[in-house]
Design a protein around this motif. Structure first.
Motif, mmCIF file in Angstrom:
data_model
loop_
_atom_site.group_PDB
_atom_site.id
_atom_site.type_symbol
_atom_site.label_atom_id
_atom_site.label_comp_id
_atom_site.label_asym_id
_atom_site.label_seq_id
_atom_site.Cartn_x
_atom_site.Cartn_y
_atom_site.Cartn_z
ATOM 1 N N ASP A 255 8.217 -15.904 8.140
ATOM 2 C CA ASP A 255 7.205 -15.828 9.188
ATOM 3 C C ASP A 255 6.771 -14.371 9.357
ATOM 4 O OD1 ASP A 255 5.754 -15.744 11.498
ATOM 5 O OD2 ASP A 255 7.341 -16.515 12.799
ATOM 6 N N GLU A 256 5.563 -14.069 8.883
ATOM 7 C CA GLU A 256 5.053 -12.683 8.883
ATOM 8 C C GLU A 256 5.004 -12.079 10.278
ATOM 9 O OE1 GLU A 256 3.875 -10.322 6.707
ATOM 10 O OE2 GLU A 256 4.544 -11.434 4.956
ATOM 11 N N THR A 257 4.894 -12.923 11.292
ATOM 12 C CA THR A 257 4.769 -12.383 12.655
ATOM 13 C C THR A 257 6.129 -12.081 13.269
ATOM 14 O OG1 THR A 257 4.841 -14.580 13.626
ATOM 15 C CG2 THR A 257 2.658 -13.703 13.046
ATOM 16 N N LEU B 111 8.991 -1.388 -0.985
ATOM 17 C CA LEU B 111 9.858 -1.807 0.130
ATOM 18 C C LEU B 111 9.041 -2.312 1.320
ATOM 19 C CD1 LEU B 111 12.555 1.010 -0.011
ATOM 20 C CD2 LEU B 111 12.825 -1.375 -0.709
ATOM 21 N N ALA B 112 7.902 -1.669 1.585
ATOM 22 C CA ALA B 112 7.098 -2.089 2.737
ATOM 23 C C ALA B 112 6.328 -3.376 2.443
ATOM 24 C CB ALA B 112 6.137 -0.974 3.129
ATOM 25 N N ARG B 113 5.804 -3.483 1.243
ATOM 26 C CA ARG B 113 4.943 -4.635 0.927
ATOM 27 C C ARG B 113 5.722 -5.864 0.517
ATOM 28 N NH1 ARG B 113 1.092 -1.322 -1.643
ATOM 29 N NH2 ARG B 113 2.124 -1.629 -3.628
ATOM 30 N N ASN B 114 6.842 -5.682 -0.191
ATOM 31 C CA ASN B 114 7.464 -6.825 -0.844
ATOM 32 C C ASN B 114 8.740 -7.346 -0.194
ATOM 33 O OD1 ASN B 114 6.451 -5.114 -3.755
ATOM 34 N ND2 ASN B 114 5.425 -6.891 -2.897
ATOM 35 N N MET B 115 9.364 -6.575 0.686
ATOM 36 C CA MET B 115 10.593 -7.077 1.299
ATOM 37 C C MET B 115 10.328 -7.561 2.725
ATOM 38 S SD MET B 115 14.327 -5.307 1.770
ATOM 39 C CE MET B 115 14.607 -4.905 0.070
ATOM 40 N N ARG B 116 10.836 -8.711 3.046
ATOM 41 C CA ARG B 116 10.651 -9.288 4.375
ATOM 42 C C ARG B 116 11.996 -9.793 4.880
ATOM 43 N NH1 ARG B 116 6.841 -7.028 3.897
ATOM 44 N NH2 ARG B 116 4.657 -7.594 3.894
ATOM 45 N N ILE B 117 12.423 -9.291 6.051
ATOM 46 C CA ILE B 117 13.666 -9.761 6.652
ATOM 47 C C ILE B 117 13.309 -10.486 7.941
ATOM 48 C CG2 ILE B 117 16.008 -9.131 7.367
ATOM 49 C CD1 ILE B 117 15.364 -8.067 4.595
#
Ligand code: MGP
Length: 449
Positions: A361-363, A303-309
């Motif tokens: 956008d990771e940031t 959940l921490a590494r692979n999901m991005r909202i």
């Protein structure tokens, strides 16, 4: 209780002799929509040769609000996965017996052949599909099959017992789960999505299920703004004084532009000014990164590494929304990464992993673990119901729950449709240890994070 001082292998298959910090109680539920039930078939005949009763193994549930914003759990935590027995099959609902569950009788009208897999299952997604259900491209692959959505909604209704509650459906999409929640007599729904065209479809779909407009309101907004700035401990706080100038600046920077209000099939669709004064529960069914989620293997989705909202990128006007969502389900507008991924030449596993969520956008995003913390802080009950990929790593769920303030145990319900694992839902904010009554530990994975 402190774990043993030294262990050669941090993962073990036998029950540890101490209580883990968090137990993820995996619970199988069998549902059927094929006209066939296997009631009585128990898929988990746990061996009874372990003397240790589960009740002494699982810590009771509690919640300790984290001191500050989200921070990862301490490295010494132990997470345990416990598999419970299968419960008796849910009774089959007669509405599904009218249709073959996989219906090839009507040719797929969509130009993209890959939608075929979902098209043939259309009556599974919505039993009233033929009355004119509307889905966009993302809706085809991410809507929860109705039988499962109804089951999850009934679980929340049970949690609320006889009280009337308000649930915030943070990623409403075309409305499958919102409709299921609103069918429950004691649940009202605030359905949130960034995309007004999706909300209009959801409103249309809700009307086909005769959901009273008083039970369902649609809000166009990024759910992260609502969770971070609009609710704290269940109360609406956007109009409250803000503690620090920095927090006020952050809130102002994130504030969405006003949006128009409209009535869609009798339902109100508008902006955050329509939010209620209180919410009781949060339901999360976020984008997982597309159908490629399976690339991480059977239990490898973290959940921490692979999901991005994504947080809001910039203010969009309604016109932008309309123009950007030529979502006729044909997959031919060239804008949807899901269908693009089908059209491109096959990539190897490494490339696909590297590509996963690469457009975010990771940031300016939160991950699937932080999302739990935001939802937990927004509710007073701490009831968070979270649809996660079926290959979600149980340890990553346990760690995320701990970081959000949960202690003791969470439930992870595996939904099998006609004997096949279809979806997985995590339930946080209550004690689930009674699920394990009369069950001895037969198989646990314990990991030291
Ligand atoms: P699936 O894994 O794409 O289909 O989605 P299927 O038929 O089980 O897979 P197969 O390839 O193994 O045959 C299964 C279910 O997961 C869907 O019906 C949705 O409810 C849910 N789902 C799938 N995706 C890709 C998403 C997603 O990105 N977000 C959310 N919230 N749900 C999804």
């Amino acid at each position: 209780m402190t774990p043993p001082a030294k262990r050669d292998n941090p993962r073990e298959k036998n029950p540890p002799q101490y209580q883990p910090d968090m137990s993820v109680l995996v619970h199988r539920v069998d549902l059927y929509d094929s006209g066939r039930t296997d009631a009585g078939h128990n898929h988990f005949s746990s061996s009874q040769n372990q003397a240790m009763p589960l009740q002494s193994f699982i810590r009771p549930y509690s919640f300790e609000p984290p001191q500050s914003n989200y921070h990862p759990p301490p490295s010494a935590v132990t997470i345990s996965r416990v598999q419970s027995h299968s419960h008796a099959a849910a009774t089959q609902n007669s509405q599904w017996s009218q249709f073959p569950v996989v219906d090839r009788s009507v040719p797929n009208p969509y130009t993209n052949p890959k939608i075929k897999k979902y098209w043939v299952q259309r009556h599974r997604l919505f039993s009233r599909f033929d009355q004119g259900i509307q889905l966009d491209e993302q809706g085809w692959y991410s809507v929860t099959p109705e039988q499962i959505a109804d089951h999850v909604a009934s679980r929340l209704a049970e949690l609320a017992a006889s009280g009337n509650i308000v649930v915030l459906d943070a990623f409403c999409g075309c409305g499958g789960n919102s409709i299921a929640f609103a069918k429950q007599p004691n649940i009202s729904v605030i359905a949130v999505d960034t995309d007004r065209t999706k909300l209009r479809k959801a409103a249309h779909n809700a009307s086909l299920y005769n959901i009273p407009p008083s039970k369902l309101v649609f809000i166009e907004c990024n759910a992260l703004f609502i969770l971070e700035h609009c609710f704290r401990n269940g109360e609406f706080v956007l109009d409250q004084p803000i503690a620090t100038p920095e927090a006020a600046m952050a809130m102002m920077a994130a504030m969405p532009p006003p949006v128009a209000m409209e009535s869609c099939q009798g339902y109100n669709v508008g902006g955050i000014d329509m939010l209620p004064r209180r919410i009781d529960a949060v339901f999360l069914d976020p984008p997982w990164g597309g159908v490629d989620y399976k690339i991480f293997g059977k239990t490898g989705y973290d959940l921490a590494r692979n999901m991005r909202i994504q947080r809001p990128v910039q203010a969009k006007t309604n016109n932008d929304n309309d123009n950007n969502n030529n979502d006729n389900g044909n997959g031919d507008n060239g804008l949807d990464g899901f269908f693009d991924s089908f059209q491109s030449t096959p990539r190897n596993k490494q490339e696909r992993k590297a590509q996963f969520n690469s457009d975010v956008d990771e940031t300016n995003c939160v991950n699937g673990s932080e999302l739990i913390a935001l939802a937990a802080a927004a509710t007073g009950t701490r009831w968070v119901i979270y649809d996660v990929p079926r290959n979600t790593n149980r340890v990553s769920l346990g760690q995320s729950a701990l970081a959000a303030g949960y202690r003791g145990n969470v439930k992870m319900e595996e939904h099998y449709l006609n004997g096949r694992l279809k979806t997985v839902t995590a339930y946080l904010g209550s004690d689930w240890s009674s699920l394990m009554e009369n069950t001895s530990v037969s198989s646990t994975d314990t990991a030291q994070a």
